[in-house]
Write an enzyme that holds these catalytic residues in place. Structure first.
Site, PDB file in Angstrom:
ATOM      1  N   ASN A  44    -168.678  45.838 -30.173  1.00  0.00           N
ATOM      2  CA  ASN A  44    -167.621  44.672 -29.415  1.00  0.00           C
ATOM      3  C   ASN A  44    -168.647  44.093 -28.341  1.00  0.00           C
ATOM      4  O   ASN A  44    -169.173  44.672 -27.771  1.00  0.00           O
ATOM      5  CB  ASN A  44    -166.231  45.465 -28.984  1.00  0.00           C
ATOM      6  N   GLU A  46    -167.696  41.674 -25.089  1.00  0.00           N
ATOM      7  CA  GLU A  46    -166.382  41.038 -24.352  1.00  0.00           C
ATOM      8  C   GLU A  46    -167.013  40.003 -23.587  1.00  0.00           C
ATOM      9  O   GLU A  46    -168.285  39.605 -23.358  1.00  0.00           O
ATOM     10  CB  GLU A  46    -165.919  42.221 -23.485  1.00  0.00           C
ATOM     11  N   CYS A  55    -164.137  41.895 -31.497  1.00  0.00           N
ATOM     12  CA  CYS A  55    -164.278  43.218 -32.016  1.00  0.00           C
ATOM     13  C   CYS A  55    -165.739  43.520 -32.716  1.00  0.00           C
ATOM     14  O   CYS A  55    -166.291  42.741 -33.244  1.00  0.00           O
ATOM     15  CB  CYS A  55    -163.074  43.629 -32.799  1.00  0.00           C
ATOM     16  N   GLU A  57    -166.097  45.200 -35.616  1.00  0.00           N
ATOM     17  CA  GLU A  57    -165.517  45.096 -36.986  1.00  0.00           C
ATOM     18  C   GLU A  57    -166.283  43.431 -37.245  1.00  0.00           C
ATOM     19  O   GLU A  57    -166.968  43.423 -38.239  1.00  0.00           O
ATOM     20  CB  GLU A  57    -164.510  45.525 -37.434  1.00  0.00           C
ATOM     21  N   CYS A  88    -158.247  46.656 -35.851  1.00  0.00           N
ATOM     22  CA  CYS A  88    -157.150  45.895 -35.262  1.00  0.00           C
ATOM     23  C   CYS A  88    -156.742  44.787 -36.161  1.00  0.00           C
ATOM     24  O   CYS A  88    -157.345  44.888 -37.134  1.00  0.00           O
ATOM     25  CB  CYS A  88    -157.467  44.960 -33.879  1.00  0.00           C
ATOM     26  N   CYS A  91    -158.890  42.194 -37.476  1.00  0.00           N
ATOM     27  CA  CYS A  91    -160.074  42.739 -38.061  1.00  0.00           C
ATOM     28  C   CYS A  91    -159.866  42.985 -39.470  1.00  0.00           C
ATOM     29  O   CYS A  91    -160.317  42.731 -40.476  1.00  0.00           O
ATOM     30  CB  CYS A  91    -160.710  43.687 -37.434  1.00  0.00           C
TER      31      CYS A  91
HETATM   32  N1  THU Z   1    -161.977  46.615 -30.171  1.00  0.00           N
HETATM   33  C1  THU Z   1    -162.865  46.730 -31.345  1.00  0.00           C
HETATM   34  O1  THU Z   1    -164.085  46.551 -31.120  1.00  0.00           O
HETATM   35  N2  THU Z   1    -162.321  47.103 -32.407  1.00  0.00           N
HETATM   36  C2  THU Z   1    -161.237  47.404 -32.866  1.00  0.00           C
HETATM   37  O2  THU Z   1    -160.652  47.771 -33.817  1.00  0.00           O
HETATM   38  C3  THU Z   1    -160.235  47.615 -31.740  1.00  0.00           C
HETATM   39  C4  THU Z   1    -160.635  46.951 -30.444  1.00  0.00           C
HETATM   40  C5  THU Z   1    -162.475  46.370 -29.013  1.00  0.00           C
HETATM   41  C6  THU Z   1    -162.171  44.959 -28.374  1.00  0.00           C
HETATM   42  C7  THU Z   1    -162.129  44.946 -27.027  1.00  0.00           C
HETATM   43  O3  THU Z   1    -163.426  44.669 -26.557  1.00  0.00           O
HETATM   44  C8  THU Z   1    -161.976  46.517 -26.934  1.00  0.00           C
HETATM   45  O4  THU Z   1    -162.117  47.070 -28.071  1.00  0.00           O
HETATM   46  C9  THU Z   1    -160.553  46.763 -26.051  1.00  0.00           C
HETATM   47  O5  THU Z   1    -159.441  46.238 -26.675  1.00  0.00           O
END
Ligand code: THU
Length: 130
Positions: A44, A46, A55, A57, A88, A91
């Site tokens: 991930n 940000e 994310c 994935e 999520c 994804c």
């Molecule tokens: N996140 C992911 O990378 N994958 C997921 O399946 C769930 C959420 C990340 C997005 C964000 O950077 C952090 O987790 C919190 O939501």
């Protein structure tokens, strides 16, 4: 294809080390097995403008597709911050886009140190596709 689920999970764990998550502090790594046999890692990433975050994935999937892959066979997901990290909704929909007609995508997670392997349709029944 014979899928090495442990290897994919190891690659997801490796990728989580590169997570850029100063805002949520929620670290995630992913590894994607494409139909060519190649594996792509993602984490991930940000942003100060929160909506621009991506994310792990989708990071890994977009890396695969942008390198010329067309279909995805498996996705492993790992977070050190939770007992098991499921993908999520966004994804799940992106995985659905790159699923091959003959082989459903395997989604690999780890629950309390044990691998869990489920088909994408478990997470996304009746997925939308054009
Ligand atoms: N996140 C992911 O990378 N994958 C997921 O399946 C769930 C959420 C990340 C997005 C964000 O950077 C952090 O987790 C919190 O939501």
């Amino acid at each position: 294809m014979n899928i090495d689920y442990n290897l994919l999970m190891d690659k997801a764990k490796d990728a989580s080390k590169h997570s850029y998550s100063p805002f949520s502090k929620f670290v995630v790594g992913a590894a994607v097995l494409a139909s060519s046999g190649n594996i792509y890692q993602g984490c991930n990433v940000e942003n100060s403008s929160f909506g621009l975050s991506i994310c792990a994935e989708r990071c890994a999937i977009f890396k695969a597709i942008s390198e010329g892959e067309q279909k995805i066979l498996a996705v492993a997901i790992y977070s050190p911050n939770t007992d098991s990290c499921y993908p999520c909704g966004a994804c799940r929909q992106v995985m659905n886009e790159f699923e091959s007609k003959d082989e459903e995508i395997d989604v690999i997670t780890e629950k309390l140190g044990q691998l869990e392997i489920k088909k994408l349709s478990y997470f996304l029944p009746c997925g939308f596709k054009i």
